[in-house]
Design an enzyme around this catalytic site. Structure first.
Site, PDB file in Angstrom:
ATOM      1  N   SER A 177       0.589  24.017  52.409  1.00  0.00           N
ATOM      2  CA  SER A 177       1.180  22.702  52.161  1.00  0.00           C
ATOM      3  C   SER A 177       1.615  22.058  53.465  1.00  0.00           C
ATOM      4  O   SER A 177       2.026  22.746  54.409  1.00  0.00           O
ATOM      5  CB  SER A 177       2.389  22.834  51.235  1.00  0.00           C
ATOM      6  N   TYR A 202      10.395  26.204  49.025  1.00  0.00           N
ATOM      7  CA  TYR A 202       8.969  25.952  48.784  1.00  0.00           C
ATOM      8  C   TYR A 202       8.190  26.035  50.095  1.00  0.00           C
ATOM      9  O   TYR A 202       7.181  26.744  50.190  1.00  0.00           O
ATOM     10  CB  TYR A 202       8.771  24.578  48.143  1.00  0.00           C
TER      11      TYR A 202
END
Length: 401
Positions: A177, A202
């Site tokens: 990501s 995350y």
């Protein structure tokens, strides 16, 4: 590794795949690729000195949201969790089955962290190539419940790499990501940048997966590519993302929230460009590489809202709020490495992507019997979804459509 497909006829893989069918690149567990042979090259840290791997062509068993159009069979593994309404996910699977049939499109429902389940999938299907897109997404929800991110992202990825090594998988591609750049002061994010300061669980989980991937590449000679996606959007995308939320709320005459003066800018990447980058990564095995996949240029929040109004043919009701703490004014992917080593280039402009997404929303999404206001545990991530709890309580009793 023996394979029943070794004698399958070869075909020319297309340079680009144009599709709107990938619901969310992080909703699916892995793509299972079976190739006739492989070509690998040891990677180096300076990508300009990395020898370019030519794409492999030949029969593949792949996730059908990417490549059934080019003659591949597919295996899908999906946990079908309730991060957002499973009706959306079931509808996506039905579209695939209706188009390609159950012989070409196999579906396994289960958790990749379930050792017995996922080992059985590997044993039954004998994947030669794996593309792992399963993850728990969302920056803000990861702060509220970090443990589910450790489970799904770190443990799940480790489990798949362990099996990939055991089953002599030829190439392992997975979703990282752009959130790993969260603590960076740069505006153009490069893979050469040190990203040792993640600002959310995350982001930390994705960085951990990159580190583990390098370890598996080093220990077991597993070819691995980590793909850092930049704000993926488009038809059948996650309903907690700002592009969907803006189109949905403006279409229904509901208020959206603009943080700051509208000059902040983000690199939004249309789904077909991301899919093209994924396919290129799978077809080109490197020993270990990290790639940015983005559009390579930003779009301001003000322009974003103007385009949504243009293609929904509705005027937005905008509530202007102060800048959010921690937000950076401009982010953009440096895609030079992916361009050189993968031949990747984003082709869909943000305006064209919003036009396609708005068209899909008006013609397809609204036929699904769900309430957009109660979609996704992580709705707070979208700029239009602050104070979600109050919105959801009201939406449960009445959802304006």
């Amino acid at each position: 590794m023996s394979s029943p497909y070794n004698n399958a006829p070869e075909y020319e893989a297309p340079d680009a795949i144009e599709t709107d069918s990938l619901s969310s690149v992080e909703d699916h567990a892995f793509y299972d690729y079976q190739h006739n042979d492989t070509s690998t090259t040891e990677g180096t840290k300076l990508y300009m000195k990395t020898p370019i791997v030519e794409p492999h062509v030949g029969y593949k068993k792949v996730l059908c949201t990417i490549s059934p159009d080019r003659g591949d069979d597919v295996v899908i593994v999906d946990e079908m969790n309730d991060y957002y309404d499973t009706k959306i996910k079931e509808n996506n699977l039905k579209l695939l089955l209706d188009e390609f049939g159950s012989e070409r499109c196999k579906i396994y429902r289960g958790d990749i962290c379930d050792v017995e389940f996922i080992t059985n999938v590997f044993d039954q299907e004998r994947p030669g190539w794996v593309c792992h897109m399963a993850a728990r997404a969302g920056v803000r929800p990861s702060i509220q419940d970090p443990f589910v991110y450790i489970h799904s992202n770190i443990r799940g990825t480790t489990q798949l790499m362990e099996l990939a090594a055991q089953y002599s998988v030829q190439n392992f591609v997975f979703a990282s990501s752009s959130s790993v750049y969260g603590g960076s002061s740069s505006t153009f994010f490069s893979e050469e940048e040190v990203v040792d300061n993640p600002v959310s669980p995350y982001a930390a989980s994705k960085k951990a997966c990159e580190l583990l991937a390098y370890t598996y590449s080093h220990l077991y000679k597993l070819n691995v590519s980590a793909l850092r996606f930049f704000t993926v959007y488009g038809p059948r995308g996650r309903p907690d993302m700002a592009p969907f939320k803006f189109i949905d709320r403006v279409s229904r005459g509901l208020e959206i929230q603009q943080f700051g003066d509208g000059s902040s800018s983000r690199d939004y990447t249309y789904i077909s460009d991301i899919v093209d980058g994924i396919v290129r990564s799978i077809d080109r095995p490197y020993s270990y590489q990290v790639f940015n996949l983005g559009k390579g240029n930003g779009t301001s929040l003000k322009e974003f809202i103007e385009l949504v109004q243009k293609y929904t043919k509705r005027k937005a009701s905008i509530k202007v709020l102060p800048d959010q703490a921690g937000d950076v004014p401009y982010t953009c992917a440096d895609v030079g490495k992916a361009r050189r080593l993968l031949g990747y280039k984003a082709n869909v402009t943000f305006e064209e992507g919003i036009r396609r997404t708005a068209k899909w929303y008006s013609t397809s999404f609204r036929l699904i019997d769900i309430c957009p206001e109660v979609q996704a545990n992580g709705l707070g991530r979208a700029a239009s979804s602050v104070e979600l709890n109050r919105q959801c309580v009201a939406a449960v009793t009445e959802c304006p459509r």
